[in-house]
Every structure is written in C-alpha cells, then in structure tokens.
Design a protein around this motif. Structure first.
Motif, PDB file in Angstrom:
ATOM      1  N   MET A 108       0.842  -1.200   0.000  1.00  0.00           N
ATOM      2  CA  MET A 108       0.000   0.000   0.000  1.00  0.00           C
ATOM      3  C   MET A 108       0.875   1.246   0.000  1.00  0.00           C
ATOM      4  SD  MET A 108      -3.280  -0.745   2.469  1.00  0.00           S
ATOM      5  CE  MET A 108      -2.437  -0.268   3.976  1.00  0.00           C
ATOM      6  N   LYS A 109       0.306   2.332  -0.518  1.00  0.00           N
ATOM      7  CA  LYS A 109       0.907   3.654  -0.370  1.00  0.00           C
ATOM      8  C   LYS A 109      -0.106   4.538   0.331  1.00  0.00           C
ATOM      9  CE  LYS A 109       4.180   3.440  -4.179  1.00  0.00           C
ATOM     10  NZ  LYS A 109       4.632   4.021  -5.469  1.00  0.00           N
ATOM     11  N   THR A 110       0.355   5.258   1.350  1.00  0.00           N
ATOM     12  CA  THR A 110      -0.523   6.116   2.134  1.00  0.00           C
ATOM     13  C   THR A 110       0.153   7.461   2.393  1.00  0.00           C
ATOM     14  OG1 THR A 110       0.278   5.511   4.362  1.00  0.00           O
ATOM     15  CG2 THR A 110      -1.330   4.023   3.344  1.00  0.00           C
ATOM     16  N   MET A 111      -0.638   8.446   2.779  1.00  0.00           N
ATOM     17  CA  MET A 111      -0.084   9.717   3.250  1.00  0.00           C
ATOM     18  C   MET A 111      -1.067  10.306   4.258  1.00  0.00           C
ATOM     19  SD  MET A 111      -0.733  12.727   0.427  1.00  0.00           S
ATOM     20  CE  MET A 111       0.481  12.116  -0.704  1.00  0.00           C
ATOM     21  N   PRO A 112      -0.603  11.198   5.145  1.00  0.00           N
ATOM     22  CA  PRO A 112      -1.525  11.815   6.093  1.00  0.00           C
ATOM     23  C   PRO A 112      -2.728  12.411   5.367  1.00  0.00           C
ATOM     24  CG  PRO A 112       0.735  12.385   6.665  1.00  0.00           C
ATOM     25  CD  PRO A 112       0.791  11.687   5.332  1.00  0.00           C
ATOM     26  N   ALA A 113      -3.919  12.112   5.864  1.00  0.00           N
ATOM     27  CA  ALA A 113      -5.143  12.570   5.194  1.00  0.00           C
ATOM     28  C   ALA A 113      -5.173  14.087   5.059  1.00  0.00           C
ATOM     29  CB  ALA A 113      -6.370  12.066   5.957  1.00  0.00           C
ATOM     30  N   ALA A 114      -4.688  14.789   6.088  1.00  0.00           N
ATOM     31  CA  ALA A 114      -4.678  16.262   6.037  1.00  0.00           C
ATOM     32  C   ALA A 114      -3.767  16.754   4.919  1.00  0.00           C
ATOM     33  CB  ALA A 114      -4.232  16.828   7.385  1.00  0.00           C
ATOM     34  N   MET A 115      -2.637  16.079   4.716  1.00  0.00           N
ATOM     35  CA  MET A 115      -1.728  16.437   3.636  1.00  0.00           C
ATOM     36  C   MET A 115      -2.382  16.162   2.277  1.00  0.00           C
ATOM     37  SD  MET A 115       2.040  14.907   2.663  1.00  0.00           S
ATOM     38  CE  MET A 115       2.788  15.329   4.232  1.00  0.00           C
ATOM     39  N   TYR A 116      -3.079  15.036   2.173  1.00  0.00           N
ATOM     40  CA  TYR A 116      -3.758  14.670   0.922  1.00  0.00           C
ATOM     41  C   TYR A 116      -4.801  15.730   0.552  1.00  0.00           C
ATOM     42  CZ  TYR A 116      -6.733  12.126  -2.360  1.00  0.00           C
ATOM     43  OH  TYR A 116      -7.469  11.765  -3.457  1.00  0.00           O
ATOM     44  N   ARG A 117      -5.555  16.195   1.546  1.00  0.00           N
ATOM     45  CA  ARG A 117      -6.580  17.209   1.263  1.00  0.00           C
ATOM     46  C   ARG A 117      -5.962  18.517   0.789  1.00  0.00           C
ATOM     47  NH1 ARG A 117      -8.829  14.830   6.000  1.00  0.00           N
ATOM     48  NH2 ARG A 117      -8.018  16.527   7.296  1.00  0.00           N
ATOM     49  N   LEU A 118      -4.791  18.868   1.335  1.00  0.00           N
ATOM     50  CA  LEU A 118      -4.103  20.085   0.904  1.00  0.00           C
ATOM     51  C   LEU A 118      -3.570  19.934  -0.518  1.00  0.00           C
ATOM     52  CD1 LEU A 118      -2.147  20.905   4.176  1.00  0.00           C
ATOM     53  CD2 LEU A 118      -3.899  22.346   3.148  1.00  0.00           C
ATOM     54  N   LEU A 119      -2.944  18.786  -0.800  1.00  0.00           N
ATOM     55  CA  LEU A 119      -2.334  18.577  -2.106  1.00  0.00           C
ATOM     56  C   LEU A 119      -3.372  18.479  -3.213  1.00  0.00           C
ATOM     57  CD1 LEU A 119       0.511  16.030  -1.204  1.00  0.00           C
ATOM     58  CD2 LEU A 119       0.718  18.478  -1.648  1.00  0.00           C
ATOM     59  N   THR A 120      -4.594  18.049  -2.858  1.00  0.00           N
ATOM     60  CA  THR A 120      -5.664  17.930  -3.861  1.00  0.00           C
ATOM     61  C   THR A 120      -6.616  19.120  -3.825  1.00  0.00           C
ATOM     62  OG1 THR A 120      -6.918  16.567  -2.297  1.00  0.00           O
ATOM     63  CG2 THR A 120      -5.577  15.406  -3.924  1.00  0.00           C
ATOM     64  N   ALA A 121      -6.216  20.178  -3.104  1.00  0.00           N
ATOM     65  CA  ALA A 121      -6.975  21.437  -3.044  1.00  0.00           C
ATOM     66  C   ALA A 121      -8.383  21.265  -2.456  1.00  0.00           C
ATOM     67  CB  ALA A 121      -7.058  22.086  -4.421  1.00  0.00           C
ATOM     68  N   GLN A 122      -8.577  20.217  -1.651  1.00  0.00           N
ATOM     69  CA  GLN A 122      -9.850  20.065  -0.946  1.00  0.00           C
ATOM     70  C   GLN A 122      -9.935  21.001   0.248  1.00  0.00           C
ATOM     71  OE1 GLN A 122     -10.919  15.904  -0.116  1.00  0.00           O
ATOM     72  NE2 GLN A 122      -9.496  15.259  -1.715  1.00  0.00           N
ATOM     73  N   GLU A 123      -8.759  21.426   0.732  1.00  0.00           N
ATOM     74  CA  GLU A 123      -8.683  22.388   1.840  1.00  0.00           C
ATOM     75  C   GLU A 123      -7.688  23.469   1.480  1.00  0.00           C
ATOM     76  OE1 GLU A 123      -7.719  20.595   5.541  1.00  0.00           O
ATOM     77  OE2 GLU A 123      -9.591  19.465   5.686  1.00  0.00           O
ATOM     78  N   GLN A 124      -7.904  24.653   1.997  1.00  0.00           N
ATOM     79  CA  GLN A 124      -6.952  25.757   1.808  1.00  0.00           C
ATOM     80  C   GLN A 124      -5.958  25.753   2.963  1.00  0.00           C
ATOM     81  OE1 GLN A 124      -6.768  27.800  -0.942  1.00  0.00           O
ATOM     82  NE2 GLN A 124      -8.256  26.259  -1.647  1.00  0.00           N
ATOM     83  N   PRO A 125      -4.687  25.943   2.648  1.00  0.00           N
ATOM     84  CA  PRO A 125      -3.676  25.909   3.722  1.00  0.00           C
ATOM     85  C   PRO A 125      -3.776  27.116   4.648  1.00  0.00           C
ATOM     86  CG  PRO A 125      -2.685  26.525   1.625  1.00  0.00           C
ATOM     87  CD  PRO A 125      -4.092  26.134   1.328  1.00  0.00           C
ATOM     88  N   VAL A 126      -3.548  26.867   5.926  1.00  0.00           N
ATOM     89  CA  VAL A 126      -3.451  27.950   6.912  1.00  0.00           C
ATOM     90  C   VAL A 126      -2.001  27.931   7.406  1.00  0.00           C
ATOM     91  CG1 VAL A 126      -4.257  28.867   9.106  1.00  0.00           C
ATOM     92  CG2 VAL A 126      -5.864  27.700   7.558  1.00  0.00           C
ATOM     93  N   TYR A 127      -1.210  28.881   6.946  1.00  0.00           N
ATOM     94  CA  TYR A 127       0.230  28.863   7.220  1.00  0.00           C
ATOM     95  C   TYR A 127       0.543  29.447   8.600  1.00  0.00           C
ATOM     96  CZ  TYR A 127       0.493  28.011   2.196  1.00  0.00           C
ATOM     97  OH  TYR A 127       0.338  27.490   0.946  1.00  0.00           O
ATOM     98  N   ILE A 128       1.609  28.920   9.196  1.00  0.00           N
ATOM     99  CA  ILE A 128       2.062  29.421  10.495  1.00  0.00           C
ATOM    100  C   ILE A 128       3.545  29.770  10.389  1.00  0.00           C
ATOM    101  CG2 ILE A 128       0.342  28.227  11.880  1.00  0.00           C
ATOM    102  CD1 ILE A 128       2.377  26.055  12.436  1.00  0.00           C
TER     103      ILE A 128
END
Length: 379
Positions: free
Chosen positions: A359-379
């Motif tokens: 299997m290949k996996t990645m953190p779900a939050a990272m996946y949502r950012l990379l696929t533009a499902q969420e907008q990044p909130v930078y710190i």
C-alpha cells in the motif's frame, strides 16, 4: 466481564492526582522485576520527601481500547493523550500508578556503520522510558483496567475482521509476528546520518515561517509532525532546504517528538519575532510505503478504514509492523489507485487480500491540501 469490556470500548474515567513525570534509561526487554524497580525509581524521583508538600494536579484518567487521556479535572483540558499502543508497562504500588512508555534513543555517531538489523546490537541499545506517576485510591483497578483494555482491543480487532477470537489463538498470532521484521521501521531510516539534517532558516522579524504541519500518524515509532505545505516565497520555501514530507524533530533545540499537534503549532507560531531558526529534520517522502505480510484470512489485518482513511490500528499487529498509520489516506493497494474507490470496495479488497499486501498512504490532512480540498493555513 462483558460489561467491563463494553465500558473499555466506550471509555471509563477514574479520578486521580497527577504527581509528575520523569525519564529513565532501559534495555530493550527488561524483566518484570526490572520494570517494577524502574517504576519504583520513578516514584522515588517524583514523590516529595516526608514532611515536604507534594505538588499535584487533580485529573480525570480516561481509559479505552484506543487511548489513555489525562484531563485537568477543573478545566477538562487535555494534559496528555497516549494511544494505548504507546504504553509499555503499568505498575500499581499501593495507591500509586506508574504508566511507562518507551522511546528508543538516537544512535550515536560511533554506531553509524552498524547494521540496524543486527540483533546483538539491537539488544544493547538503550531506550528512554517516560514514566507518568499518579496517585489514586483506585490504583489497582486502574492498572487492571489498562491491562484488560489491551486484551479487549485484540479481541475487537479479530471480530472487526470477521474472525472469532477462539479460532486463532494469541500464541499463533504471536508466533507469526516473531517471524516478521519491521518493514517500515522509522528508527532505521531516522538513524542514518544522511537522512537527518540541521537546517537554518533566515527570515525577517515578524515574518511567519510559512508552513503547514500535520501529525505523522499513530503507528509512527517516533511520532512527530510533518511539513504538509509551504507558503509560496515564504521563508521555508525560500530557503530551499525543506521539502514536503520532512519530519520535524526539533526547533531551536526544543524536541517536537511526542507533542500534540496544537503544541507544535504554538511553538512554531512563537518563532515569529526571530530572524534565524534552527530545525532538525528527517528527510522523508510524503508518501509512506506499507508492506503487510498476511499468510491467510485467519490472520486479521489489525486496522480499520473509513472512506479510505485508516481510523484505528491494533497495537503490535501485522499492519503496525507493515507501516500502517492512523490518520493516513490510502492512495494505492497493490499498485492500483483507490483514491476514487468506494469505501465498500476498499474494505472488500483488504478483507480478501492475502500474502504480501503493498500500500501507499499519506496523512489525510496532507492529501486534502495537495488535492486542493482544503486551503492551507500557514504558520
């Protein structure tokens, strides 16, 4: 017992006083007698001398088959949140409970050329034992409940994978685990000097670092945070020294290993007025490669999935050994993309898979950012 099992699945709460925490060095597999001596040593360090006031905090100790949480009794703020798998020993000494979690120490430079799989060297390595000390009238019951939680978690994962716990003995499963190496061993990767870097970031005072961080996921042997996104032209990206997927071990000498995501975010936000930041990172690809070895369908995979995201993981199971991490999105199963695959089909594929499962996996939050499902909130 049935009622207690159900309570542990839902979670039970005990009142206790948190006295403090300390760290000890330990061999890999000490005897129970040594473990008890370590627990007593922790208590002797934390407990105030006779006649001296004992610092303590009233807490609620939440125990379930998934995790152990410590909440401030007054504010109900979370003080600690440990997945059950991270607890390696529980001791009750009178009205005292000691919870012990193990972390392996980084290998010194003198051992860089030693093969990580050498069993003789492995047995000599030292571990950091993090010991939390509590006081409660229910000390014995607390220790028994945590022990029972491990047993219930094992049985529940068997049932979740369609297996009657009586059909496969714990010895059979243990014998299988003893034949398997850790395929996705963070500690091997982390111990190689070429993967570990000290990175210096220059920025203007008042400027944010310009990153998004996410949790590495329960199942990581060294749980920390991962760089999931970088702000265009921000200090992190400008430096050219950081990549998406890098795991942050420390910032300006403060270790982030084992800290909650919110704490790590606060530490990074606190750097806003600094002009030079030192980060110790481990180079990691953003995608985690998993290899599960499952001889036949009697052996439960030991994790559960909801809409493509791994939501629970059995401590010590073949999935944990294969590199499965809670909170990760499954990208591929046996070289086939499953990002658009319905939940039922993913479950069917996994339930019927035997042999080597890649299997290949990645953190779900990272996946949502990379696929533009969420907008990044930078710190």
């Amino acid at each position: 017992m049935v009622r207690l099992n159900q309570d542990l699945i839902d979670g039970i709460i005990f009142a206790a006083n948190y006295l403090g925490s300390t760290q000890l060095l330990s061999d890999k597999t000490p005897s129970k007698n040594i473990r008890m001596m370590q627990a007593q040593e922790a208590v002797s360090r934390i407990k105030a001398s006779e006649g001296e006031p004992q610092p303590m905090t009233e807490v609620d100790l939440f125990i379930s088959t998934q995790r152990i949480k410590v909440l401030n009794a007054d504010s109900q703020e979370t003080m600690m949140d440990h997945p059950l798998r991270t607890i390696s020993y529980i001791a009750d000494i009178g009205n005292i409970v000691v919870l012990m979690a193990r972390r392996r120490m980084p290998r010194p430079d003198s051992q860089e050329n030693v093969e990580a799989s050498d069993p003789e060297q492995d047995s000599k390595r030292q571990y950091k034992m993090i010991c939390h000390v509590f006081e409660s009238e229910d000390a014995q019951l607390i220790a028994q409940s945590i022990g029972q939680a491990f047993s219930v978690a094992y049985q529940e994962f068997l049932r979740a994978n369609g297996i009657n716990p009586e059909d496969l003995s714990q010895k059979e499963y243990s014998d299988l685990l003893n034949t398997q190496d850790m395929y996705n061993d963070d500690l091997i990767h982390f111990s190689k000097s070429e993967n570990c870097k000290d990175v210096f970031i220059e920025k203007a005072k008042g400027e944010i670092l310009g990153v998004v961080i996410v949790e590495s996921g329960w199942g990581s042997i060294l749980p920390t945070v991962i760089i999931a996104n970088m702000m265009h032209a921000g200090p992190a990206e400008r430096s050219g020294r950081l990549n998406i997927g890098d795991q942050i071990m420390s910032i300006n000498g403060t270790s982030l290993v084992g800290l909650p995501l919110s704490t790590c975010q606060s530490i990074i936000k606190g750097l806003k007025n600094q002009s030079r930041i030192k980060m110790n990172i481990v180079r990691c690809p953003p995608v985690t490669t998993v290899l599960i070895r499952r001889p036949d369908l009697r052996y439960q995979l030991g994790f559960s999935v909801q809409n493509g995201i791994i939501c629970s993981l059995m401590r010590g199971g073949i999935a944990e050994r294969g590199g499965v991490r809670v909170g990760h999105r499954i990208i591929e199963i046996n070289s086939q993309s499953v990002v658009a695959t319905p939940h039922e089909k993913i479950v069917h594929i996994l339930s019927n898979a035997v042999g080597e499962i890649h299997m290949k996996t990645m953190p779900a939050a990272m996946y949502r950012l990379l696929t533009a499902q969420e907008q990044p909130v930078y710190i």
